[in-house]
Write an enzyme that holds these catalytic residues in place. Structure first.
Site, PDB file in Angstrom:
ATOM      1  N   GLY A  11       0.824  -1.219   0.000  1.00 15.98           N
ATOM      2  CA  GLY A  11       0.000   0.000   0.000  1.00 15.98           C
ATOM      3  C   GLY A  11       0.851   1.258   0.000  1.00 15.98           C
ATOM      4  CD  GLN A  15      -3.753  10.627   4.725  1.00 17.23           C
ATOM      5  OE1 GLN A  15      -4.490   9.750   5.190  1.00 17.23           O
ATOM      6  NE2 GLN A  15      -3.822  11.893   5.078  1.00 17.23           N
ATOM      7  CG  ASP A  37      -0.358   0.774  -3.971  1.00 23.40           C
ATOM      8  OD1 ASP A  37      -0.314   1.444  -2.913  1.00 23.40           O
ATOM      9  OD2 ASP A  37      -1.431   0.506  -4.562  1.00 23.40           O
ATOM     10  CE1 TYR A 142      -9.510   0.745   7.767  1.00 22.14           C
ATOM     11  CE2 TYR A 142     -10.657   2.262   9.235  1.00 22.14           C
ATOM     12  CZ  TYR A 142      -9.492   1.819   8.644  1.00 22.14           C
ATOM     13  OH  TYR A 142      -8.311   2.455   8.917  1.00 22.14           O
ATOM     14  CE  LYS A 146      -6.742  -1.721   8.783  1.00 17.85           C
ATOM     15  NZ  LYS A 146      -5.335  -1.984   8.468  1.00 17.85           N
TER      16      LYS A 146
END
Ligand code: SER
Length: 317
Positions: A11, A15, A37, A142, A146
């Site tokens: 990834g 960001q 990625d 999500y 997680k």
């Protein structure tokens, strides 16, 4: 003798991934940090590779070919995007982690970093000063992926001795890279729109207080955790991590110090429900005690650096 550190980042175009890649390359040298990625953007970078994290065999090949000793597994689908495809979110966020934990268990890695999030909290979690050890009852795809990931990291550490370390990131604010598909993304979008159009329509309500962090603090925390002595890391679920908390109204006022005409309007959408299930402030004393975590940026300092840097970026374009 321990092997030379060789890092794989998954990834790397995200960001956090973009800025983390740069920081780790400054520390370890470009050839020792392989960025990967599923979205190939840096075609001139020979240490940047295409990697689908659902392709476990390919991950194993990459580890062998590049003699990887550490993985920063940053690839994930964030909270808002996750709601559009929950099954895919589980596959990407959870199943890929298990494959990497299995690779680590086979003894092929020294260390692994797993990014967790404030999204592991839910409606039953105390919202103010959320303690480290709370029952995790998230309500987003999500958050569920997680929270499960954190528990399995702890399991692999306890049962198989895998040195996996994890942080619960708050919303991350950066000028170098933009987030995609998160609920805290407004806190980055707002700066771009303030500078370009002096107006921002916010998808969260004006008093929605959320924990946030400037990216340099997030990168420093990540590297400090990964470099901390093995014996000091006593927590193997995600560490609570905190720097500042603010609402869209407070951020609007902070930006108005630089752009007095900046206007904000509010049109909350489904992301409001997600934000309302998360904490307002976080107790991160465990991270501060165990590996000396300290943040540097508050709302004022972060706003200043964002405005200065984005002004430069937009002027040079
Ligand atoms: N920034 C993330 C999101 O909004 C939270 O970890 O989804």
């Amino acid at each position: 003798m321990s092997k030379k550190t060789k890092i794989l980042i998954t990834g790397a175009n995200g960001q956090l991934g973009q800025v983390l890649t740069k920081a780790l390359r400054e520390r370890h040298g470009v050839p020792n940090v392989i960025a990967s990625d599923i979205n190939l953007k840096n075609s001139n970078d020979s240490n940047y590779i295409f990697l689908d994290i659902l392709n476990t065999e390919r991950i194993k090949e990459v580890i062998a070919d590049y003699e990887i000793t550490q993985i920063y597994h940053m690839a994930a689908i964030l909270s808002a995007n996750g709601e559009w495809n929950p099954a895919k979110t589980w596959n990407v966020n959870f199943n890929a982690l298990i494959s990497i934990l299995d690779i680590a268990k086979e003894g092929n890695l020294e260390k692994l970093f797993f990014p967790s999030t404030i999204a592991v909290f839910g409606n039953t979690t105390p919202r103010m000063n959320t303690p480290q050890d709370v029952p995790l009852l998230p309500e987003t795809a999500y958050g569920i992926s997680k929270a499960a990931g954190e528990l399995w990291c702890n399991y692999y550490y306890k049962r198989y001795g895998v040195d996996v370390r994890s942080l619960r990131y708050p919303g991350i604010i950066s000028y170098q890279s933009i987030p995609s598909g998160g609920t805290t993304d407004y806190a980055v979008e707002i700066f771009h729109e303030a500078i370009k159009h002096q107006h921002y329509e916010c998808f969260l309500g004006e008093e929605t207080m959320l924990p946030m962090m400037y990216i340099d603090d997030a990168i420093d925390a990540t590297i400090a955790l990964m470099e901390a002595d093995y014996s000091s890391i006593k927590t193997r679920i995600g560490y609570n991590l905190s720097a500042m908390s603010f609402s869209p109204r407070q951020l609007h006022l902070a930006i108005q110090q630089y752009i007095p005409d900046f206007k904000i309007t509010y049109k909350p959408d489904f992301r409001q429900g997600i934000a309302d299930s998360w904490s307002e402030t976080i107790d991160d004393s465990r991270a501060r005690e165990e590996w000396n975590w300290q943040h540097q940026y508050d709302l004022t300092k972060m706003t200043d650096i964002m405005i200065q840097n984005l002004n430069k970026q937009y002027k040079s374009n």
